[in-house]
Structure formats: structure tokens, C-alpha cells
Design an enzyme around this catalytic site. Structure first.
Site, PDB file in Angstrom:
ATOM      1  N   HIS A 134       0.861  -1.313   0.089  1.00  0.00           N
ATOM      2  CA  HIS A 134      -0.017   0.016  -0.099  1.00  0.00           C
ATOM      3  C   HIS A 134       0.821   1.090  -0.009  1.00  0.00           C
ATOM      4  CE1 HIS A 134      -3.235   2.479   0.743  1.00  0.00           C
ATOM      5  NE2 HIS A 134      -2.870   3.171   1.821  1.00  0.00           N
ATOM      6  N   ASP A 169       0.371   5.317   0.159  1.00  0.00           N
ATOM      7  CA  ASP A 169      -0.713   6.333   0.221  1.00  0.00           C
ATOM      8  C   ASP A 169      -0.191   7.321  -0.931  1.00  0.00           C
ATOM      9  OD1 ASP A 169      -2.507   6.038   2.306  1.00  0.00           O
ATOM     10  OD2 ASP A 169      -0.760   5.990   3.500  1.00  0.00           O
ATOM     11  N   ASP A 177      -7.673   0.942   3.127  1.00  0.00           N
ATOM     12  CA  ASP A 177      -7.167   1.986   3.993  1.00  0.00           C
ATOM     13  C   ASP A 177      -8.168   3.420   3.870  1.00  0.00           C
ATOM     14  OD1 ASP A 177      -5.594   2.920   5.836  1.00  0.00           O
ATOM     15  OD2 ASP A 177      -4.357   4.139   4.671  1.00  0.00           O
TER      16      ASP A 177
END
Length: 1127
Positions: free
Chosen positions: A285, A287, A397
Site C-alpha cells: 500500500h 498512500d 485504507d
């Protein structure tokens, strides 16, 4: 009978020993001494490397430092002048290594490069090879394996880019959510050529797995005890640490892993249980922006993905799942060689595309159409580059998920969904407060329209698992739906800041599988399959989901509620740009339909796409990033507003056959010839339009002014747009109007009233709005000190700190009868607030029984810290729910606190309105760009501003301007233009029948050829049912728009079915098609139009007469969106 046994027993007759009884906890505690720690010079750690060399002649370093915060690409940087350097400096160097000839005999030679930060290893011709993560955290990755041919050659050269940021940015005090330290330096701790003792490393991995078994499994199980006995035996066997000794210890480990397990490599997953319960998938992941700006994310993407591709060569079972089309596009643009490698891995099935969206966006605040575009742009990008679309939506998320998602996911070609964030509230380490535990792991998620998607929320409770025994065990022990399905997804790899899987994770999983091939006390884990295969197995085993539980409605996160309000400027930029793009597409579509034969106007598809991609990229809307992120976002929003305005100007130039500009005060200096007014909403409107007046009165050719402000600087006109008309007609006051006035009772007591509604302000507070009684309404401020996550959270205890704010000064601005306005001011702390409170003498809607809007236009000069500004109204209304707009519909949430589930919703997300109603009456707060709401008992609130200090130390500081919804905005006609010749007076697409179906989007088709003058045009219409019930409508297409065929499509504009067209021969000759909707259903309709030549022939026969710009009672005017876009 006497039996004589000749068997000789090995069991001795006498025993003088003490026995083999152990003290288990002491033995277990001993295990920590085998690696590192106080005994690192004599335990296994001392045997991990055979040789280590550094310094000139072995590792030659050269460096060039990029200026400031720039992030040059390889091709630019490599042309710079490099200087000599050494270990201990802060830089990103070029390295040339000389490898001793004697090292050819070793299994591996590697470079150990630790800059204390993130870095990227390039080949000398610019191919990214792998990422580096310096430091000594769990994400440490500092080794770069030197290719065998370079070892044999004796020389090797690479270029390393040091990014000078940690995996989680550069927080100034070490706290991950603190603002960045802009003066942070990183030092090069190592740049060494080393020979690792590979067999010692394998023993280390063996021992770590054994220790995990001891720590994670119950204490009285055979496997846990066997693992402890084996680990203890290994420690006892450690003597010299030479090759023979290490082989001896590894042979002891096989008592748990099985004889010869390692030689099988990835084949270990082919043995043992045929049906596995835990499916491992590597994931990273990243961001798209958080504690670092977009430019760093671009580097993180290349670092992380190149590393995973490298691991695929060493671990054939390794499968890496990756989402976010934007990150793929960055890679394509900035790292072409790596992108080509990636394409090969996608084709081979090792690199998996998931998500189907442009970014892993916020799941609450983007508009419905923006969520559509996330999927449209994401899926089309994946298909255009890799020849395939995603089948699984992926938002691990996201801080809660709108109930509109299931329908959109399915209509974007996906039927599976993975998320995880809702389980974060049950993690006692990070969130040591009460949260309700979400009751499901695998379930059918049903949205507001009834559409379902098969959803899995990993029981491991993280999307950054470390692939250890405890997590594999938790995948089943924490599974909440074992009665329905007993499989779980283990999503492992370092994330949030990128990184992905480490070699030790893949080594550990092989050992865990070897254990489960011989023991049954741990669920078996598999590698090598896809996320889709995992979901397909669930779908099959659950009989198409029929044996799974159902969750209806939104996935509300009982956490991070402050993100609905943090960084208000970003929310405003998002809302305004979403609306601007909606209007650009409408006007540009009309321009391509109605343009005259002489026009060379082309639908600006590329510019629209560029703007949408910027808006979609910025839909990381929570407001919980560092300030640099919002500098980038503000710049992108500014570019979108500029480009959209240019596209509107050009399109209106075609439609009006005259130039015009969006109205703003600065543009009135040259006194335009006149004004145009146009309604781009799908609703009839009657609006009060406010314009500045020249010094001595009305500007030339101004619409009929019904009223002027008391200072003579503003004029108020009444504009009406009926039915499907685009053209706004100026009106005088008439019988349907509700004349309004303001009465100054005293210096701080005012009454604004019409014949149907009265608002009283007494002692600086709103004391009544027709039915408001008891408590007063107005601005309120709360202490805002969450337990930890500053920009993210607002906790329920903030409601215990309410302080009402009273207006301290008033001034009447407009007296009525068309508009009554009072200016009020508030001073609080270091902040000042100016509010223009207005009431118009018109109905809020075209329904005769609707009341006027009360408008609050505010300027807030905000300089508080850890305060929360809201506006509230206590109402004489009783209802157990309030209603909030969401994407393509609305949701209802409780106003009471019967249970902890109810109480948790003390702050919720809404879009353009929050409504609190009972039978026959209600009050709604309309929001220009605010998303945080609450209804506590009978008190309805909207959240306006927060003032967190981490991770952005200056969040929301400065001037904020809030304007109420404006549907009609004027455009100015420059001097010298005496008339306009509109090509169309009415919007050509209209809905008839059920009033609960809205036309949301009008655009050109994605697959149109916009460069060809003769190509068939397609127009795409997006409609939805808004109230939650069935509806049947007739879509009418104006007779001057010749439709060849009509189809319903999915969101990606793939054809579903052809829709029968009919022509109204008895009426106006319009084409019609009938459409039926279920509650909250979204439909996409594609119309195939005749080619341009045919269209121009028809248009030339029906051009309307010019509209003069003189002062005329019958003159028609127009409305369009300027910088203050219509809502």
C-alpha cells in the site's frame, strides 16, 4: 501358567539421575539470546557474514546532490558533475565496486548500502533495479545482490538515488504523525561489499519460524512444545558456527519442518493439504500522498515495484497485487524500462492488477460521478496498457465506505471487494478506546439500491502483515464467519509508505507451509494464486453467496471522523472542480451537437481528461497529510479551475456565437455590454441574482433590478428558468413572491421575515426560525483534543465542551422586498468571523409550498489551535433519524444513543444536505463544500472548521470564505458586442414522468473519434433515482438532435442492451425512450447521433433569431458557471 519373556528391555532398572523435567518459561525466554542482543558477538549473529570490505579501491563513491526539494529523474541527474565522497556523508552516490577474485567461490556477494533513508538502485543506463530502505526498522532492506557475471568479471557499477526521507516521511520528533522536519539530514552508515553466509541466514530464518511457533501457538499443544524443544536443541548444538556446525543445527530444525523440505523450494506449496484456509498475497500500500508529497510517491512506486519484480525472480511463488492506475501512469512516464518489466510480469501472471480505480480514494466525500470516474479512468487505463481490467475493487485504507459503492463496483465490471480499515478500531495497540467490533469477515455487502458485492475483510486485521505464524493463525482464529466460510486472505508486505514484501517474509511462509504439511495445529497457507481465485472459491463454496451473512448500508468507520472537516480548502476545491467538470461536459457536448458547419470546434476530450485525472488524484480528501501535499493539491485545483473556465468560454463562444466571460467583480471595470444567464442544472429555478452596480446606478443592459442594497453598490434581480429551458427570464415581483423585510429591534436584535417564515436574532444568537424554541442556534465552538490522531479524529467527549458564540455587531445591508440581508460579526480568540445572513422573497424550490432559503455567507479569519467551529440549530422536531445526502441517493442515521452503535455516529459524512424532518415539516442545512454533520436529539449541526497541528502544523489557518449554493451565475458580454445568437434555447434532453429521477451527467462517449468531422457522435447520459423508490420516466430528446440508436451501458460504457426509440409524431417530433428505475438505481444511457454533416444541415434550418442586448422587457438572458460554480 507361567509366561517367560526373553525380551531384553532398554529401560534400566536403576535410576540415580535428577530427571529431564524442564522449566518451560525459562527455556522459552532463552530463545531471545540466539540472535543479536548482548551476545551478538558469540551467537548466530556473529556468523552471518564471511567477509566485509569498504573504502576506496573496493567501493568508490561519487555524489551529486539535487538542489532544494527537487526530484530530478535519472536522465537529468546522471548528466551532472559528480564529486568523490565517502561513508558518513549525506548523499545519493554513484558506486563503482572492485570485487576480489577469491570471492568467486561464494554463493552470493552483495552490496550493503544503508543511507538511513529510502533510496533506489539504478543500473548505469538508468534501469531501476530495486529499492533500499535504510535504518534498523522492520522494513530494513539494505542489501543489493551483485549479479553473478559481475562477480566473475570482478567489477560492478551502479547509481543510487537517495531520497532523503524515511518510509514515513521526516517527522520532526520521531512521531509518525508529526509535521516534517525540513532540516533533517541522513548519513551513509554503510557502503560495504560483503559476502553473506547464506547457510547461516537460512538457519536464522529456521530459528525465527520456530520461535514464532513457540510464541503464537497455545502452550499445551504438541507442535508448540516440539518447536520449543527443537529451538532449544539448536541453541545447545551451537559451538563453532562453522559450515559443518550450521548444517548440524539445520538438520535439527527438520524435526519440525520435515526432511528435505528446503530442496523442494516453491514446490513445498504443492504438498500437504489440498484445500488451504489461508491464501497469501503480497501487497504494497502506497498512500498517493500523506507524510510526503506526490513527487516522493512517484519514487516510492518505482522503488517498491522494482523490488517486488526482483523478488519474483528468486521466489517463483511470489504474487504481487497492485492497485492505483495513477501510480502505473507515473511509472510509465518516468521509468519506462521498469514499466516494460512490469508489463512482462503482468502478462506472466505474477503481477496482479486490482482495484480498478485511478487512486485508492476516500470512500465518503467524492461525488457519485467522481466515484464513477475513478473506475472509468482506472479500468480504461489498465485495459489500454495491459489488455485486461480488474475484477476486484480494493480499498483497504479508506476511512469508511459509502453505501453507493456496491452498485458502482458491479457496474464497473467487478463483483468482489476487499477492505480492512473497519477492523482497525479493534486493534488495542493503536486504538486503546472502545470501538464496536464489525461482526463479519466474509459477507455480502448490499448497497442502498439493493446491489450486492462479495466482500472480504481480512481477519488478520491489517493489509501490511509481516507473514508470521501469529498472523497465519489469526487469519482463522479471528475469522468471524467460519460457519459460512473458513478461508482468509493474508495480505502481507510493508505498506502505507510502500516497500512491499521482504525476502524474510517469503522465506518464513515457505517454512510455515512446510510445518503445516506435517502438522495440523496451524492452518495451511498457500502462495501463487490470485485475489480473484480466492474470491471465486468463496463464491463457489458459499453457493453464490447464499450461505454468507449480509451487511446492508454504509460501512461506517467509528474512527477518524474529524477527516470530514480537516483542511476545508481541499474539500472546497474538490466540490467546485467536480461541479465545474460536470458543467464543462454539458456545455461542450451541446457545442459539438449544435455547432454550425463553419465551426471547427472539437470536444476538448484531452483537456477534460487531464482535469479529471487531477481531480481524481486529489481525492485523498481526509485532510490528514502534511502541508506540502495541500500545496500540490491547491496548485492542481487552480489548474483545473483555469482550464475549465477556458473550455467554458470556448464552448459558449460556439453556442452563443459571441464571446463571453465568467462574471467577477474585477471584470466590471470595463462595463460589459450586457449579461447572459444560463441554467445548467436539470431543475427549473427561480433565483435572486446579485450584481455590482456602477457608481450612479444600473450597468448597461442589466436585467431588471427589483432592489438595490442600502449602500447602492449591489443590485438584486429575479431570474426564472422554467421547465427544460436553458434561458433565464428576468422577472419583476409577482404574486408567487414572498416579500421579505428586516426589522432592527435594537442594536443586536433583528428580525428577518416573510409571510411564511420569521427568523429572530436576539442578543447575538438565533432565538427562533418559525418553530425554533428554547435553546438558541448559531455558531458554536468546541475544544478539539483527540486521544492521539490529531487531524484524523474528533472524539465524543468534545461535545461536552460546547461554547456558544454570539454576534457582537450588526449592520443591515439589504432591506427587501426581494432580499433582506444583515451583516453580523463575531470575535473569538485570535479569529474573526463575518456572516451575511440573508432571506430571499422567493420559494426555495418551484414547489408552491416551499419556504425561502435562509443563507449564511461567511468569511472566517481563523487562527485558533485545537478548536472545532460548528453551526447548530435546535429544532422543535421529533424523529429518530436524520437524512444525509450521499452519492446517488441518501442515507438515514440515528439521532439517539440507544446502543453503542448509535452513539458512535456522533459525527457523520454528508454531501450537499442534512435534513431533519417529521411528517409535514422539516429543516435542512445545505452545504457548499462541508461534509461533517451531526443530529444529536433535536439539534442539527454542520461542522465548519478544525485546527489540528499534526501532521500539518498550520492546518486551516487563515481566511475561509463560505458561500451558499449558487445555481445561477452571470456571464458578461464584452463591449462592442450588440447581440448574441444562441444556437439552442432549451436543453435537448429532458425527463418526464417520475419526479424522483435526476439527470446527473451529460458527456460525449469515451470511444468517440473527436478528430473526425464525419464520425458518428455518441452522447452519454447518467441518470439516477434519488428518493429511494421505483420510478418510470420518459427521456425525451429534442427533434433537432437526430438519434440513430440508444443503449443502456455499464459505467465503462460497454453496451448492456439496446433501448427502443420512438418518435412523437403528434407532438414536437422529439425522440423518446422509456426507462424504469428501482430505488437509488444508477443508469447510463448512450445515444448514437447522426454524423456532423447531417446535424449541421438540420441546425442551419432552425437557427434561432439573434437576441439583442438592449434594455428590453422580453429579452432572454443566460446563466453559466463561473469561479463560483453552481451546485
Amino acid at each position: 501358567m507361567t509366561h517367560h519373556c526373553n525380551h531384553t528391555s532398554s529401560y534400566p532398572e536403576l535410576n540415580y539421575g535428577s530427571g529431564a523435567k524442564w522449566i518451560k518459561n525459562l527455556t522459552q525466554g532463552r530463545l531471545s539470546n540466539f540472535l543479536g542482543g548482548h551476545f551478538s558477538d558469540v551467537n548466530l549473529s556473529s556468523k552471518l557474514f564471511v567477509h566485509r570490505l569498504d573504502g576506496p579501491g573496493v567501493v568508490d563513491l561519487q555524489v551529486w546532490s539535487a538542489p532544494g526539494l527537487t526530484k530530478p529523474l535519472f536522465a537529468e541527474a546522471i548528466r551532472k558533475k559528480f564529486r568523490s565522497a565517502k561513508k558518513g556523508e549525506s548523499f545519493g552516490p554513484s558506486l563503482k565496486m572492485t570485487i576480489p577474485a577469491s570471492w568467486k567461490e561464494y554463493e552470493r556477494v552483495q552490496l550493503e548500502f544503508d543511507p538511513g533513508c529510502e533510496a533506489m538502485v539504478f543500473s548505469t543506463d538508468g534501469v531501476p533495479l530495486q529499492g533500499i530502505t535504510g535504518g534498523f526498522g522492520g522494513d530494513r532492506r539494505v542489501e543489493h545482490i551483485i549479479p553473478r557475471e559481475a562477480v566473475l568479471r570482478g567489477t560492478y557499477e551502479v547509481v543510487i538515488e537517495s531520497s532523503c526521507n524515511g518510509m514515513f516521511g521526516v517527522p520532526w520528533n520521531g512521531d509518525a504523525v508529526a509535521p516534517p522536519d525540513m532540516n533533517r539530514y541522513f548519513g551513509l552508515a554503510s557502503a560495504d561489499l560483503v559476502v553473506p553466509n547464506q547457510e547461516a541466514w537460512r538457519l536464522m530464518w529456521d530459528f525465527n519460524t520456530l520461535r514464532e511457533l513457540v510464541d503464537a501457538l497455545p502452550g499445551n499443544t504438541p507442535l508448540q512444545n516440539k518447536a520449543l524443544v527443537t529451538a532449544n536443541a539448536i541453541m545447545n548444538a551451537f559451538t563453532t558456527g562453522d559450515d559443518e556446525n550450521i548444517h548440524q543445527m539445520r538438520a535439527i530444525a527438520e524435526d519440525v519442518f520435515g526432511k528435505g523440505w528446503e530442496a523442494k523450494g516453491a514446490g513445498v506449496y504443492d504438498e500437504g493439504a489440498k484445500r488451504v484456509q489461508v491464501v497469501g498475497i503480497s501487497y504494497c500500500h502506497i498512500d498517493t500522498a500523506w507524510l510526503w508529497p506526490y513527487a516522493v510517491t512517484q519514487q516510492k512506486t518505482a522503488r517498491s515495484w522494482s523490488t517486488q519484480i526482483n523478488l519474483m525472480e528468486r521466489f517463483p511463488e511470489h504474487r504481487f497485487a497492485c492497485s492505483q492506475a495513477q501510480q502505473f501512469k507515473w511509472l510509465e512516464q518516468q521509468y519506462p524500462p521498469l514499466f516494460e518489466k512490469l508489463k512482462h510480469k503482468i502478462a506472466s501472471g505474477q503481477f496482479h492488477l486490482i482495484g480498478g480505480a485511478w487512486v485508492e480514494n476516500d470512500g465518503n466525500m467524492p461525488s457519485g460521478e467522481a466515484l464513477v470516474r475513478q473506475f472509468l479512468y482506472g479500468q480504461r487505463y489498465f485495459e489500454s496498457r495491459f489488455g485486461k481490467r480488474c475484477e476486484t475493487a480494493w480499498l483497504p485504507d479508506t476511512f469508511g465506505l459509502t453505501a453507493a459503492y456496491p452498485q458502482l463496483i458491479r457496474d464497473a465490471g467487478m463483483q468482489y471487494f476487499f477492505t480492512q480499515k473497519l477492523s482497525c478500531g479493534s486493534c488495542p495497540i493503536l486504538y486503546a478506546v472502545h470501538r464496536n467490533v464489525f461482526p463479519h469477515s466474509t459477507f455480502n455487502w448490499v448497497g442502498i439500491d439493493g446491489t450486492q458485492v462479495l466482500c472480504h475483510m481480512t481477519p488478520v486485521d491489517t493489509y501490511t502483515a509481516q507473514a508470521n505464524v501469529g498472523e497465519v493463525k489469526k487469519a482463522i482464529s479471528n475469522h468471524k464467519n467460519l460457519e459460512s466460510n473458513d478461508t482468509a486472505l493474508l495480505v502481507f508486505g510493508n505498506g502505507d509508505g510502500g516497500g512491499g514484501a521482504l525476502p524474510k517474509m517469503l522465506e518464513n511462509l515457505r517454512r510455515i507451509r512446510a510445518v503445516t504439511n506435517n502438522h495440523r495445529e496451524l492452518p495451511p497457507v498457500s502462495m501463487g494464486s490470485t485475489v480473484e481465485q480466492f474470491f471465486e472459491d468463496i463464491e463457489r463454496d458459499s453457493k453464490g453467496g447464499t450461505s454468507l451473512p449480509v451487511w446492508r448500508g454504509e460501512l461506517y468507520l467509528e474512527f477518524h471522523r474529524g477527516t470530514y472537516t480537516s483542511h476545508g480548502s481541499i474539500k472546497k476545491g474538490n466540490r467546485k472542480c467536480e461541479i465545474l467538470l460536470r458543467d464543462v461536459e454539458r456545455v461542450a457536448t451541446l457545442a459539438t451537437i449544435y455547432k454550425p458547419a463553419s465551426s471547427n470546434y472539437v470536444y476538448p476530450k484531452k483537456s477534460i481528461d487531464d482535469c479529471w485525472e487531477k481531480v481524481l488524484l486529489n481525492q485523498l480528501l481526509p485532510g490528514s497529510a502534511i502541508g506540502m501535499v495541500y500545496d500540490d493539491a491547491e496548485r492542481l485545483y487552480s489548474e483545473v479551475r483555469r482550464d475549465c473556465q477556458k473550455m467554458l468560454d470556448v464552448a459558449f463562444g460556439v453556442l452563443l456565437r459571441a464571446s463571453s466571460t465568467a462574471c467577477g467583480d474585477s471584470r466590471f471595470a470595463e462595463k460589459p455590454t450586457g449579461f447572459l444567464v444560463l441554467n445548467l442544472t436539470p431543475f427549473p429555478r427561480q433565483e435572486v441574482v446579485e450584481v455590482p452596480l456602477s457608481g450612479d446606478g444600473i450597468l448597461p443592459s442589466f436585467p431588471t433590478v427589483v432592489q438595490t442594497s442600502l449602500d447602492g453598490k449591489r443590485g438584486y434581480a429575479l431570474i426564472e428558468c422554467e421547465g427544460n429551458g436553458l434561458c433565464g427570464r428576468e422577472m419583476s415581483m409577482h404574486d408567487e413572491c414572498l416579500p421579505v423585510c428586516v426589522e432592527a429591534v435594537s442594536s443586536n436584535n433583528f428580525i428577518l421575515k416573510t409571510s411564511v417564515i420569521t427568523m429572530t436574532i436576539r442578543e447575538g444568537r438565533i432565538t427562533s426560525i418559525y418553530d425554533l424554541e428554547g435553546k438558541t442556534g448559531g455558531l458554536v465552538i468546541f475544544e478539539d483534543r483527540p486521544n492521539y490522531w490529531d487531524a484524523w479524529d474528533v472524539e465524543i467527549h468534545h461535545l461536552e465542551t460546547r461554547t456558544p458564540l454570539a454576534f457582537s455587531s450588526f449592520r443591515v445591508v439589504a432591506q427587501g422586498p426581494l432580499r433582506a440581508t444583515v451583516e453580523a460579526r463575531v470575535k473569538y480568540g485570535q479569529s474573526g468571523i463575518k456572516v451575511m445572513i440573508s432571506m430571499d422573497g422567493t420559494h426555495a424550490t418551484r414547489q408552491h409550498d416551499s419556504r425561502p432559503l435562509i443563507k449564511f455567507d461567511a468569511e472566517v479569519d481563523w487562527h485558533e489551535r485545537h478548536k472545532f467551529l460548528k453551526f447548530e440549530l435546535p429544532l422543535n422536531i421529533n424523529n429518530t433519524v436524520a437524512t444525509y445526502e450521499c452519492q446517488f441517493g441518501h442515507v438515514q442515521r440515528p439521532t439517539y444513543k440507544n446502543t453503542t452503535l448509535d452513539a458512535a455516529k456522533f459525527e457523520v459524512c454528508g454531501h450537499k444536505f442534512a435534513d431533519f424532518s417529521e411528517f409535514g415539516y422539516g429543516v435542512a442545512i445545505l452545504s457548499e463544500s462541508k461534509y461533517g454533520f451531526a443530529c444529536e436529539g433535536n439539534v442539527l449541526r454542520i461542522s465548519l472548521l478544525r485546527a489540528a497541528t499534526a501532521p500539518d502544523a498550520d492546518q486551516d489557518q487563515g481566511l475561509h470564505i463560505y458561500l451558499t449554493l449558487r445555481y445561477m451565475v452571470m456571464r458578461a458580454i464584452p463591449r462592442g458586442v450588440t447581440s448574441v445568437e444562441p444556437l439552442v434555447r432549451e436543453f435537448p434532453f429532458s425527463l418526464h414522468g417520475a419526479r424522483n429521477v435526476f439527470l446527473e451527467t451529460v458527456k460525449r462517449g469515451e470511444d468517440d473519434d473527436f478528430e473526425s468531422a464525419t464520425a458518428k457522435k455518441t452522447v452519454v447520459l447518467r441518470l439516477y433515482e434519488a428518493f429511494g423508490g421505483h420510478g418510470r420516466i420518459e427521456l425525451r430528446i429534442a427533434r433537432n438532435v437526430h438519434v440513430l440508436a440508444a443503449y443502456t451501458t455499464n459505467l465503462l460504457e460497454d453496451t448492456k442492451a439496446e433501448v427502443a426509440l420512438s418518435r412523437d409524431a403528434q407532438g414536437d417530433g422529439a425522440s423518446t425512450l422509456a426507462l424504469e428505475f428501482r430505488g437509488f438505481e444508477v443508469k447510463t444511457v448512450k445515444l448514437v447521433l447522426a454524423d456532423a454533416e447531417e446535424g449541421c444541415t438540420r441546425n442551419s434550418k432552425s437557427d434561432p433569431d439573434p437576441v439583442p442586448l438592449g434594455r428590453s422587457e422580453s429579452r432572454e438572458s443566460w446563466i453559466v458557471v463561473s469561479d463560483d460554480a453552481s451546485e
